[in-house]
Design an enzyme around this catalytic site. Structure first.
Site, PDB file in Angstrom:
ATOM      1  N   VAL A   1       0.824  -1.219   0.000  1.00 20.77           N
ATOM      2  CA  VAL A   1       0.000   0.000   0.000  1.00 20.77           C
ATOM      3  C   VAL A   1       0.856   1.266   0.000  1.00 20.77           C
ATOM      4  CG1 VAL A   1      -1.862   1.243   1.163  1.00 20.77           C
ATOM      5  CG2 VAL A   1      -1.852  -1.259   1.178  1.00 20.77           C
TER       6      VAL A   1
ATOM      7  N   ARG B   1      11.884  -0.599   6.928  1.00 17.33           N
ATOM      8  CA  ARG B   1      12.667  -1.381   7.885  1.00 17.33           C
ATOM      9  C   ARG B   1      14.041  -1.710   7.315  1.00 17.33           C
ATOM     10  NH1 ARG B   1       7.487  -3.482   8.997  1.00 17.33           N
ATOM     11  NH2 ARG B   1       6.818  -2.577  10.974  1.00 17.33           N
TER      12      ARG B   1
ATOM     13  N   LYS C   1      -5.701  -1.230  10.850  1.00 15.31           N
ATOM     14  CA  LYS C   1      -6.928  -1.660  11.552  1.00 15.31           C
ATOM     15  C   LYS C   1      -6.649  -2.347  12.880  1.00 15.31           C
ATOM     16  CE  LYS C   1      -5.744  -4.752   8.294  1.00 15.31           C
ATOM     17  NZ  LYS C   1      -5.325  -4.700   6.931  1.00 15.31           N
TER      18      LYS C   1
ATOM     19  N   GLU D   1      -9.715   5.772   6.382  1.00 14.93           N
ATOM     20  CA  GLU D   1     -10.633   5.125   5.440  1.00 14.93           C
ATOM     21  C   GLU D   1     -10.075   3.796   4.930  1.00 14.93           C
ATOM     22  OE1 GLU D   1     -13.959   6.561   4.410  1.00 14.93           O
ATOM     23  OE2 GLU D   1     -13.806   4.405   4.319  1.00 14.93           O
TER      24      GLU D   1
ATOM     25  N   GLY E   1     -10.654  -1.678   2.225  1.00 13.23           N
ATOM     26  CA  GLY E   1      -9.800  -1.122   1.166  1.00 13.23           C
ATOM     27  C   GLY E   1     -10.344   0.132   0.513  1.00 13.23           C
TER      28      GLY E   1
ATOM     29  N   GLY F   1      -1.433  -9.519  -4.025  1.00 14.24           N
ATOM     30  CA  GLY F   1      -1.249  -8.430  -3.049  1.00 14.24           C
ATOM     31  C   GLY F   1      -2.431  -8.228  -2.129  1.00 14.24           C
TER      32      GLY F   1
ATOM     33  N   LYS G   1     -11.576  -5.038  11.744  1.00 12.94           N
ATOM     34  CA  LYS G   1     -12.411  -4.135  10.933  1.00 12.94           C
ATOM     35  C   LYS G   1     -13.816  -4.010  11.545  1.00 12.94           C
ATOM     36  CE  LYS G   1      -9.731  -5.322   6.832  1.00 12.94           C
ATOM     37  NZ  LYS G   1      -9.565  -6.280   5.734  1.00 12.94           N
TER      38      LYS G   1
HETATM   39  N1  HSE Z   1      -5.503  -8.635   3.849  1.00  8.87           N
HETATM   40  C1  HSE Z   1      -6.702  -7.908   3.758  1.00  8.87           C
HETATM   41  C2  HSE Z   1      -7.695  -8.696   2.916  1.00  8.87           C
HETATM   42  C3  HSE Z   1      -6.573  -6.569   3.099  1.00  8.87           C
HETATM   43  O1  HSE Z   1      -7.355  -9.760   2.404  1.00  8.87           O
HETATM   44  O2  HSE Z   1      -8.808  -8.241   2.797  1.00  8.87           O
HETATM   45  C4  HSE Z   1      -6.157  -5.479   4.018  1.00  8.87           C
HETATM   46  O3  HSE Z   1      -7.099  -5.256   5.010  1.00  8.87           O
END
Ligand code: HSE
Length: 431
Positions: free
Chosen positions: A15, A46, A106, A130, A135, A188, A206
């Site tokens: 992201v 990092r 989150k 947001e 997403g 991703g 979430k």
């Molecule tokens: N890894 C999360 C998903 C996305 O697969 O929805 C980021 O919150």
């Protein structure tokens, strides 16, 4: 004349790099549409040596967020480090230094939201998040601002793209769980460590954020019953279909009649005719029910570089406006219109239960007796045709019962000598 806004970016993963990329490629569009030009002045990573798929000038990189905060030209910080330790320290220090914070973290908000927003209020610094839920779908603004005049009755959400990708794959193509996870990772969607994608932890984070926005307080993580998709087998997908359902990893957030708040994350059977049943792949969907708006449905990409960067960049523009005129709120307003959260044991639901048993006379009666003694009504039961002539599955759909009652009954069923493996229990929701 476009205004130049200095920002610091902490995190350059899927992201973070996506945000950097969008700020370069959509520079003119953003300047025209918002009036701002964003200048990334520092990027915290990092490992300085890591090979990256988005190029950025090497002099921007640093391994310490403290260096980033030393630059007075950085007015907005974007936290995409992930985790709840270093990121927590960074956000607290950023707020204390008066920087506006944009975050997609989150886990951090779910675990420390109360403290973070209290600090934000003390320093009058808004936080934008947001990207933390679903997403690219603007669900935070919608629940908090657009629906502020509603009593929110319930929120049902498919909130994890990776697990939904896997479940959809099992639904369409069979049980190749690993291949589906590998694809989700490649695209991703999955977290660096996909454990939280699979065990429901990511959805719980979430759900806690959505519950806070809808009900004005932070439900403690231990008050949320969380089950992931690891227990979902191809057999269950098949049986659910027989009953006319699809299995989804669903967050159910609801205000009970006594105003207590229920938050549950569990594999859940939804009718194949419901809108949520047709949400496939890495897509997320959230159904919000409010007393004024009625049913509102949000659908879109809940994971991945561009959709998540879309939300972060939207927040950046809001943050830039907040530099000019005070934000309406710091990002979360607590209130006491609702009571406490309900203990998971007391939350009511209907259930799907699959039990592998010896195929012998009296077995069904023994299980039915346990249900009867627990006061749990059976809505329907099937014994699918088994391959093994001595063993079979029994599949029950129950009427509504408290989870505590159901888990006690389950314990007794598990201990029956005719039961051959740990029974599988999922929720059933009408959405
Ligand atoms: N890894 C999360 C998903 C996305 O697969 O929805 C980021 O919150």
């Amino acid at each position: 004349m476009k205004e130049n806004i200095g920002i610091g970016l902490a995190g350059f993963g899927t992201v973070g790099a996506g945000v950097f990329d969008v700020l370069q490629h959509q520079r003119d569009l953003l300047a025209e549409r918002s009036g701002f030009q964003f200048e990334v002045r520092s990027i915290v990573v990092r490992d300085l040596k890591k090979v990256r798929d988005v190029a950025a000038p090497s002099e921007l990189f640093t391994t310490s967020w403290r260096n980033l905060l030393k630059d007075p030209e950085i007015k907005i910080v974007v936290e995409l480090l992930g985790g709840t330790t270093d990121a927590f320290e960074f956000i607290k220090a950023a707020i204390e230094s008066g920087r506006i914070v944009v975050t997609g973290n989150k886990a951090l908000l779910a675990e420390h939201g109360e403290e973070i927003f209290a600090l934000a209020k003390k320093h009058d610094v808004p936080i934008f998040y947001e990207a933390a839920v679903a997403g690219g779908i603007p669900i935070i603004q919608s629940v908090r601002d657009a629906f502020v005049g509603n009593r929110i009755e319930s929120i049902h959400g498919i909130l994890n793209g990776t697990s939904n990708y896997i479940l959809s794959h099992m639904q369409e193509a069979g049980p190749d769980y690993r291949a589906a996870l590998a694809e989700a990772t490649e695209l991703g969607y999955a977290e660096a460590d996909p454990t939280l994608d699979l065990n429901g932890g990511d959805v719980a984070h979430k759900a806690i954020i959505l519950a806070a926005l809808a009900y004005g307080f932070w439900v403690k993580p231990e008050a949320v019953r969380v089950h992931g998709i690891q227990e979902v087998t191809a057999t269950d997908v098949f049986f659910a279909r027989d009953f006319g359902y699809v299995i989804k990893l669903l967050a159910t957030i609801r205000a009970a009649a006594d105003h207590s708040i229920e938050v549950t994350v569990a594999p859940t059977l939804v009718s194949k005719n419901s809108v949520l049943a047709s949400v496939n792949g890495a897509f997320n969907a959230i159904a919000v029910k409010g007393d004024l708006v009625g049913e509102a449905l949000f659908y879109g990409k809940g994971a991945g570089r561009k959709p998540t960067a879309s939300s972060v960049v939207g927040d950046l523009v809001e943050a830039a406006f907040a530099l000019e005129s005070p934000a309406r709120h710091v990002g979360f307003s607590s209130h006491s219109l609702y009571g406490a959260s309900k203990a998971p044991q007391d939350v009511h639901a209907c259930y799907y239960l699959r039990v592998a048993v010896d195929d012998q006379p009296g077995v069904l009666a023994k299980i039915a007796t346990i249900f009867g003694e627990a006061g749990i009504g059976i809505a329907s039961v099937i014994q699918p045709k088994a391959k093994d002539k001595n063993k079979t599955d029994l599949v029950f759909m129950t009427h509504e019962a408290a989870y505590g009652k159901m888990s006690n009954a389950l314990e007794k069923i598990k201990n029956l000598s005719c039961v051959k493996s740990t029974p599988v229990l999922f929720n059933v929701e009408s959405v």
